[in-house]
Design a protein around this motif. Structure first.
Motif, PDB file in Angstrom:
ATOM      1  N   SER A  55       6.813  -0.075 -11.927  1.00  9.72           N
ATOM      2  CA  SER A  55       6.197   0.096 -10.618  1.00  9.72           C
ATOM      3  C   SER A  55       5.294  -1.107 -10.386  1.00  9.72           C
ATOM      4  O   SER A  55       4.368  -1.351 -11.166  1.00  9.72           O
ATOM      5  CB  SER A  55       5.373   1.387 -10.573  1.00  9.72           C
ATOM      6  N   ASP A  56       5.573  -1.883  -9.346  1.00 14.85           N
ATOM      7  CA  ASP A  56       4.763  -3.085  -9.100  1.00 14.85           C
ATOM      8  C   ASP A  56       4.489  -3.310  -7.615  1.00 14.85           C
ATOM      9  O   ASP A  56       4.154  -4.418  -7.204  1.00 14.85           O
ATOM     10  CB  ASP A  56       5.418  -4.325  -9.715  1.00 14.85           C
ATOM     11  N   HIS A  57       4.605  -2.259  -6.815  1.00 11.24           N
ATOM     12  CA  HIS A  57       4.282  -2.311  -5.386  1.00 11.24           C
ATOM     13  C   HIS A  57       5.276  -3.147  -4.587  1.00 11.24           C
ATOM     14  O   HIS A  57       5.026  -3.441  -3.422  1.00 11.24           O
ATOM     15  CB  HIS A  57       2.860  -2.834  -5.166  1.00 11.24           C
ATOM     16  N   LYS A  90       0.809  -1.218   0.000  1.00  9.96           N
ATOM     17  CA  LYS A  90       0.000   0.000   0.000  1.00  9.96           C
ATOM     18  C   LYS A  90       0.844   1.271   0.000  1.00  9.96           C
ATOM     19  O   LYS A  90       0.300   2.374  -0.044  1.00  9.96           O
ATOM     20  CB  LYS A  90      -0.937  -0.007   1.208  1.00  9.96           C
ATOM     21  N   GLY A  91       2.171   1.113   0.071  1.00 12.15           N
ATOM     22  CA  GLY A  91       3.051   2.264  -0.077  1.00 12.15           C
ATOM     23  C   GLY A  91       3.574   2.861   1.206  1.00 12.15           C
ATOM     24  O   GLY A  91       3.947   4.038   1.239  1.00 12.15           O
ATOM     25  N   ILE A 134      12.165   7.191  -5.551  1.00 15.35           N
ATOM     26  CA  ILE A 134      11.097   7.092  -4.565  1.00 15.35           C
ATOM     27  C   ILE A 134      10.119   8.244  -4.811  1.00 15.35           C
ATOM     28  O   ILE A 134      10.518   9.413  -4.796  1.00 15.35           O
ATOM     29  CB  ILE A 134      11.650   7.180  -3.138  1.00 15.35           C
ATOM     30  N   LEU A 135       8.874   7.917  -5.048  1.00 16.91           N
ATOM     31  CA  LEU A 135       7.859   8.930  -5.297  1.00 16.91           C
ATOM     32  C   LEU A 135       6.913   9.015  -4.100  1.00 16.91           C
ATOM     33  O   LEU A 135       6.458   7.991  -3.577  1.00 16.91           O
ATOM     34  CB  LEU A 135       7.052   8.588  -6.550  1.00 16.91           C
ATOM     35  N   THR A 136       6.612  10.226  -3.667  1.00 16.05           N
ATOM     36  CA  THR A 136       5.660  10.444  -2.588  1.00 16.05           C
ATOM     37  C   THR A 136       4.361  10.964  -3.194  1.00 16.05           C
ATOM     38  O   THR A 136       4.359  11.970  -3.906  1.00 16.05           O
ATOM     39  CB  THR A 136       6.193  11.465  -1.572  1.00 16.05           C
ATOM     40  N   TYR A 137       3.247  10.275  -2.924  1.00 17.54           N
ATOM     41  CA  TYR A 137       1.975  10.603  -3.535  1.00 17.54           C
ATOM     42  C   TYR A 137       1.161  11.545  -2.653  1.00 17.54           C
ATOM     43  O   TYR A 137       1.430  11.708  -1.451  1.00 17.54           O
ATOM     44  CB  TYR A 137       1.172   9.323  -3.814  1.00 17.54           C
ATOM     45  N   LYS A 138       0.155  12.147  -3.246  1.00 17.55           N
ATOM     46  CA  LYS A 138      -0.688  13.109  -2.550  1.00 17.55           C
ATOM     47  C   LYS A 138      -1.343  12.511  -1.307  1.00 17.55           C
ATOM     48  O   LYS A 138      -1.525  13.179  -0.296  1.00 17.55           O
ATOM     49  CB  LYS A 138      -1.762  13.627  -3.512  1.00 17.55           C
ATOM     50  N   ALA A 139      -1.693  11.222  -1.382  1.00 19.47           N
ATOM     51  CA  ALA A 139      -2.367  10.560  -0.257  1.00 19.47           C
ATOM     52  C   ALA A 139      -1.439  10.303   0.923  1.00 19.47           C
ATOM     53  O   ALA A 139      -1.889   9.926   2.006  1.00 19.47           O
ATOM     54  CB  ALA A 139      -2.977   9.244  -0.729  1.00 19.47           C
TER      55      ALA A 139
END
Length: 223
Positions: free
Chosen positions: A173-175, A51-52, A143-148
Motif C-alpha cells: 500500500s503506497d497511496h 488521500k484515498g 480495494i479497501l474502504t476505510y471508516k473515514a
C-alpha cells in the motif's frame, strides 16, 4: 537455519510456513475501520488520489518492479526519537498529542524486519544478519474502504519459489493506484491472503535505504 518472518498483528502473529499455489486475481471492495493519516511526500500524481479519493476506473495493475529498491524500516527511527518532529507536526494539525501520535505509530510501524531488497522479481527480508528470499508474481489487487470514507488499494503478490519460510503473500500500500515508482510503502505479509486484508493497525513502513533519518523526516513533513 532460515528464520520465520513474524509480523505483529495486534495480539496475533503470522508466521510464514508454506509454498505457493497458482496465481489468482481478485478485485473485491472491502470495508475497513482504518482511517490513519500519513505525512509522506507525494512526488507524482493527484493529491486527491493520495488521500484515498478515486474512481475504480482509475485503478491499474502494477508490476513488482514499481517497488524495486533497497528499503529500510522507519520503526527504529521512531523508537530513537528521530521522527519526533513529525509527531509534533501531526499534533499541531491533528486531534492527538505528539506522544499519542508516537504511541499510535509505534503500533503501526512495528516490525523486526529492518530491511527489504526487491530486485528482478524477488524479495529479500532481512532481520539483523538473517535473510529470507522469495520469488513473487502479481496476484491482483484489493480495494479497501476505510471508516473515514476514503479508500486504498492493496497490490497483492504471491510466492512462486524461494525459501520455504518466506511469506506466501505480500501486499503493498503506497497511496498510488497505477504504475509508478514507489517512494515509500506500507507492507503486509503472511500466509493467509484474506487475513492480511483485515489488518489495518500494523503497517510496517519502508523508505529507501539511501535516505538518512533527517531526510526521511523531511520527506514525511513535505506532505
Amino acid at each position: 537455519m532460515p528464520f520465520a518472518i513474524t509480523r505483529h498483528i495486534g495480539a496475533l502473529a503470522l508466521t510464514s510456513l508454506l509454498l505457493c499455489g497458482t496465481q489468482a486475481l481478485a478485485q473485491d471492495s472491502k470495508s475497513k475501520d482504518h482511517d490513519h493519516s500519513h505525512s509522506h511526500s507525494q512526488a507524482h500524481g493527484s493529491d486527491k488520489v493520495y488521500k484515498g479519493y478515486f474512481e475504480d476506473s482509475q485503478i491499474q495493475e502494477r508490476p513488482l518492479s514499481d517497488w524495486e529498491n533497497d528499503w529500510q524500516s522507519v520503526y527504529p527511527y521512531l523508537l530513537e526519537g528521530t521522527l519526533d518532529p513529525v509527531m509534533a507536526h501531526k499534533a499541531e494539525h491533528g486531534g492527538k498529542t505528539a506522544e499519542e501520535y508516537r504511541q499510535y505509530y509505534q503500533i503501526g510501524y512495528k516490525t523486526d524486519v529492518d530491511r527489504i531488497v526487491i530486485k528482478d522479481g524477488s524479495v529479500s527480508f532481512f532481520r539483523g544478519n538473517e535473510v529470507l528470499k522469495g520469488d513473487y508474481v502479481p496476484d491482483g489487487y484489493e480495494i479497501l474502504t476505510y471508516k473515514a470514507g476514503n479508500r486504498g488499494v492493496r497490490y497483492v503478490f504471491k510466492k512462486t519459489g524461494g525459501d520455504e519460510a518466506a511469506p506466501e503473500f505480500i501486499q503493498f500500500s503506497d497511496h498510488k493506484i497505477a504504475p509508478e515508482t514507489a517512494d515509500h510503502y506500507h507492507l503486509y505479509w503472511g500466509d493467509d491472503r484474506a487475513a492480511l486484508l483485515e489488518e489495518v493497525t500494523n503497517w510496517p513502513t519502508y523508505y529507501p535505504s539511501s535516505l538518512n533519518g533527517s531526510e526521511i523526516v523531511q520527506e514525511m513533513l513535505a506532505h
